[in-house]
Write an enzyme that holds these catalytic residues in place. Structure first.
Site, PDB file in Angstrom:
ATOM      1  N   ASP A 100       0.853  -1.182   0.000  1.00 35.67           N
ATOM      2  CA  ASP A 100       0.000   0.000   0.000  1.00 35.67           C
ATOM      3  C   ASP A 100       0.893   1.237   0.000  1.00 35.67           C
ATOM      4  O   ASP A 100       1.834   1.331   0.798  1.00 35.67           O
ATOM      5  CB  ASP A 100      -0.891   0.005   1.249  1.00 35.67           C
ATOM      6  CG  ASP A 100      -2.325   0.398   0.945  1.00 35.67           C
ATOM      7  OD1 ASP A 100      -2.501   1.440   0.289  1.00 35.67           O
ATOM      8  OD2 ASP A 100      -3.245  -0.317   1.352  1.00 35.67           O
ATOM      9  N   ASP A 202      -3.194   4.668  -2.202  1.00 40.33           N
ATOM     10  CA  ASP A 202      -4.297   5.206  -1.412  1.00 40.33           C
ATOM     11  C   ASP A 202      -4.685   6.603  -1.897  1.00 40.33           C
ATOM     12  O   ASP A 202      -3.817   7.460  -2.082  1.00 40.33           O
ATOM     13  CB  ASP A 202      -3.852   5.254   0.058  1.00 40.33           C
ATOM     14  CG  ASP A 202      -4.973   5.600   1.005  1.00 40.33           C
ATOM     15  OD1 ASP A 202      -5.940   4.824   1.084  1.00 40.33           O
ATOM     16  OD2 ASP A 202      -4.865   6.648   1.675  1.00 40.33           O
ATOM     17  N   GLU A 259      -6.427   3.951  -5.917  1.00 41.38           N
ATOM     18  CA  GLU A 259      -7.729   4.196  -5.301  1.00 41.38           C
ATOM     19  C   GLU A 259      -8.161   5.616  -5.665  1.00 41.38           C
ATOM     20  O   GLU A 259      -7.461   6.575  -5.365  1.00 41.38           O
ATOM     21  CB  GLU A 259      -7.643   4.038  -3.787  1.00 41.38           C
ATOM     22  CG  GLU A 259      -8.991   4.252  -3.114  1.00 41.38           C
ATOM     23  CD  GLU A 259      -8.890   4.494  -1.615  1.00 41.38           C
ATOM     24  OE1 GLU A 259      -9.846   4.146  -0.908  1.00 41.38           O
ATOM     25  OE2 GLU A 259      -7.866   5.041  -1.155  1.00 41.38           O
ATOM     26  N   HIS A 332     -11.380  -3.351   2.908  1.00 37.97           N
ATOM     27  CA  HIS A 332     -11.271  -2.956   4.318  1.00 37.97           C
ATOM     28  C   HIS A 332     -12.096  -1.722   4.659  1.00 37.97           C
ATOM     29  O   HIS A 332     -12.294  -1.424   5.841  1.00 37.97           O
ATOM     30  CB  HIS A 332      -9.798  -2.703   4.666  1.00 37.97           C
ATOM     31  CG  HIS A 332      -9.220  -1.527   3.938  1.00 37.97           C
ATOM     32  ND1 HIS A 332      -8.996  -1.537   2.574  1.00 37.97           N
ATOM     33  CD2 HIS A 332      -8.839  -0.296   4.366  1.00 37.97           C
ATOM     34  CE1 HIS A 332      -8.496  -0.369   2.209  1.00 37.97           C
ATOM     35  NE2 HIS A 332      -8.395   0.397   3.272  1.00 37.97           N
ATOM     36  N   ASP A 333     -12.560  -0.997   3.645  1.00 38.50           N
ATOM     37  CA  ASP A 333     -13.367   0.207   3.861  1.00 38.50           C
ATOM     38  C   ASP A 333     -14.847   0.000   3.587  1.00 38.50           C
ATOM     39  O   ASP A 333     -15.634   0.936   3.706  1.00 38.50           O
ATOM     40  CB  ASP A 333     -12.872   1.341   2.943  1.00 38.50           C
ATOM     41  CG  ASP A 333     -11.597   1.992   3.442  1.00 38.50           C
ATOM     42  OD1 ASP A 333     -11.345   1.959   4.666  1.00 38.50           O
ATOM     43  OD2 ASP A 333     -10.846   2.540   2.609  1.00 38.50           O
TER      44      ASP A 333
END
Length: 562
Positions: A100, A202, A259, A332-333
């Site tokens: 990440d 991210d 993302e 995860h979100d």
């Protein structure tokens, strides 16, 4: 136009959220040695790539997405030696690892920010975005943080505000500063030289802000309003990403996925088409917002199947010839896929398989989120005290202060809270689901005795083994990876269906999204052709039938050949 063939197009990715994956030392927190323990499980599943959520040094204000040292490992996850062992062990099993990359912001405990806030003429001051307040003493603008409240925090030492689109402990880096960009690219190459296979980036489309950081329109006169038009897909974003490609990525055969909240199809093509040399693929969020009202994710509304179908088709067709799709239904979100889009009660197994079929048969790179492969579900904790997520806690506190009833808020959290995805992976039916011998950092979902990996691996007809078959099919059939996509049954209220075609092989996918029994039929042009059942989540006796009834949450994939 024939698209180039790349390993990352043919891969299936498994996301690990380390904190909740597997705890090796019984401190209640998942760790890197715990990941190593489960690599054989992932090899058995058949995945090609692990996306590892952040494991860097962090004060953990936002579960590792607030990084204080990009070149060190968080103490509770292990050591750099542990990380290097994990990379080698994964590679030995033919599994790649992407890290990440969180470079829109750092932690406020990062050495750069500690220097930046010391004085206005510090060498690191311009690494971040500092502004004076307005003449009336108010904050520099009216933007609202992703975690509620203002995006500005006042710093007494220098009498100025710094920008944080997320938590106040996550100050935004100033990408207008070329030195910052060079620091980031140098850090990326450092990890690539250690042997990683790429990056998930991210909120990477937030790094270019509109010059001047103006107020966002505010017709209702609110204190803070979303300012996304001023920092999502900003004026220099393509320049920055192309430069990143040239200076950090071009010399390595790696996978990149950005993302990108707020990205549309046309922008996604620009970000991902090969000639532009920016990213391989993006995570877009349109299908994740279809059950949200005008007030955002906590404004719950029922999902209409037509809206979901139309959106998936739009992205499939929009990136069919240029660019590349990522395929996901949870992470995860986001809430658990089977709870949100399927039936996590009576038809948990059938609907989990159906949703997986839909996703893995589309064009793009599929992402599996830990626990999805055996049907983990949302959790319904009774008390707000049991929740850990900063976004959830901030929303609850703010809305309770406004007088919203507790029961209403808890319902919203049960449906949409990020902790739904963050309860520990349920490995077996022993204490704490086999995740830890200690006290887990967040409670385990109480259904672990029925829903767990050990039981799924032992059951030949389980969701786990169905995922294995889906992954195997993708590896064997280029039509799944590279084939054209065309939607069928565009107005059906219960069925999603589509066709894939590549070099003479046709796949027909039929998916019943509900617990009814609608009728379906093969398109006329395939009635006389040879067929077999590539995969289905029920036993199908009559493959030769041209018309058929779909059982609750049934999925069928026919393979048609001349």
């Amino acid at each position: 136009m024939e698209q180039s063939k790349r390993w990352w197009k043919e891969s299936v990715v498994y996301q690990i959220y380390p904190r909740s994956f597997n705890d090796s030392n019984n401190d209640g927190i998942g760790d890197i040695p715990g990941i190593i323990e489960k690599l054989d499980y992932l090899k058995k599943l058949g995945v090609d790539v692990i996306w590892l959520s952040p494991v860097y040094q962090s004060p953990n204000d936002d579960n590792g997405y607030d990084i204080s040292d990009y070149r060190d490992i968080m103490d509770e996850f292990g050591t750099m030696t542990d990380w290097e062992t994990m990379l080698k062990e994964a590679h030995d099993r033919g599994i790649k690892i992407i890290m990440d990359l969180v470079v829109n912001h750092t932690s406020d405990e990062h050495a750069w920010f500690l220097e930046s806030r010391k004085s206005k003429n510090n060498d690191y001051r311009d690494y971040y975005i500092w502004r004076k307040g307005k003449q009336d003493g108010s904050e520099p603008n009216n933007w609202e943080s992703a975690f509620s409240g203002s995006v500005w925090d006042y710093d007494e030492t220098t009498g100025e505000y710094y920008l944080h689109l997320f938590s106040k402990k996550q100050p935004d880096l100033n990408w207008e500063n070329p030195i910052v960009r060079s620091e980031v690219y140098d850090m990326m190459r450092w990890w690539l030289d250690k042997g990683i296979d790429g990056f998930r980036m991210d909120v990477i489309n937030f790094i270019s802000k509109v010059p001047g950081l103006p107020d966002a329109p505010n017709p209702q006169g609110k204190k803070y309003v979303p300012g996304g038009d001023y920092f999502m897909n900003g004026p220099r974003i393509h320049e920055f990403l192309h430069e990143m490609h040239q200076r950090a990525l071009a010399d390595y055969d790696v996978m990149t996925v950005g993302e990108m909240p707020g990205v549309d199809v046309a922008e996604a093509v620009d970000y991902t088409k090969e000639d532009n040399q920016e990213l391989n693929m993006v995570f877009q969020f349109e299908h994740m917002d279809l059950d949200s009202g005008p007030e955002g994710k906590w404004d719950l509304k029922p999902l209409k199947l037509k809206d979901l179908r139309d959106n998936l088709v739009k992205w499939q067709k929009g990136l069919e010839n240029e660019g590349w799709n990522s395929l996901y239904m949870n992470n995860h979100d986001q809430p658990r896929m089977v709870s949100r889009f399927g039936d996590d009660g009576k038809y948990r197994v059938e609907s989990a398989k159906m949703l997986a079929t839909m996703l893995h048969m589309m064009k793009g790179t599929p992402f599996i989120y830990q626990g999805e492969e055996f049907g983990m579900t949302n959790v319904q904790f009774d008390s707000i005290e049991d929740y850990q997520d900063i976004e959830t806690l901030n929303m609850y506190r703010e809305k309770r202060a406004e007088g919203v009833p507790q029961e209403e808020l808890m319902h919203k959290i049960h449906v949409k809270g990020r902790d739904n995805a963050r309860t520990p992976v349920q490995w077996n039916d022993s204490s704490h689901a086999g995740f830890t011998g200690g006290t887990p950092w967040i409670q385990v979902n109480p259904n672990y005795q029925e829903v767990n990996a050990e039981a799924a691996v032992a059951e030949p007809q389980s969701i786990f083994h169905y995922y294995r078959k889906l992954i195997d099919l993708r590896h064997k059939h280029e039509s799944i990876v590279y084939g054209s996509f065309d939607s069928l049954y565009n107005d059906h209220e219960e069925i999603v269906a589509y066709q894939r075609e590549y070099q003479g092989e046709v796949l027909l996918v039929f998916l019943n999204f509900y617990d009814g029994q609608p009728k379906a039929a093969l398109p006329e042009e395939f009635v006389q052709k040879n067929r077999d059942m590539l995969i289905s989540n029920y036993q199908v006796e009559e493959i030769s039938a041209n018309e058929f009834t779909l059982r609750p949450y049934e999925a069928r994939v026919y393979r048609i050949t001349d």
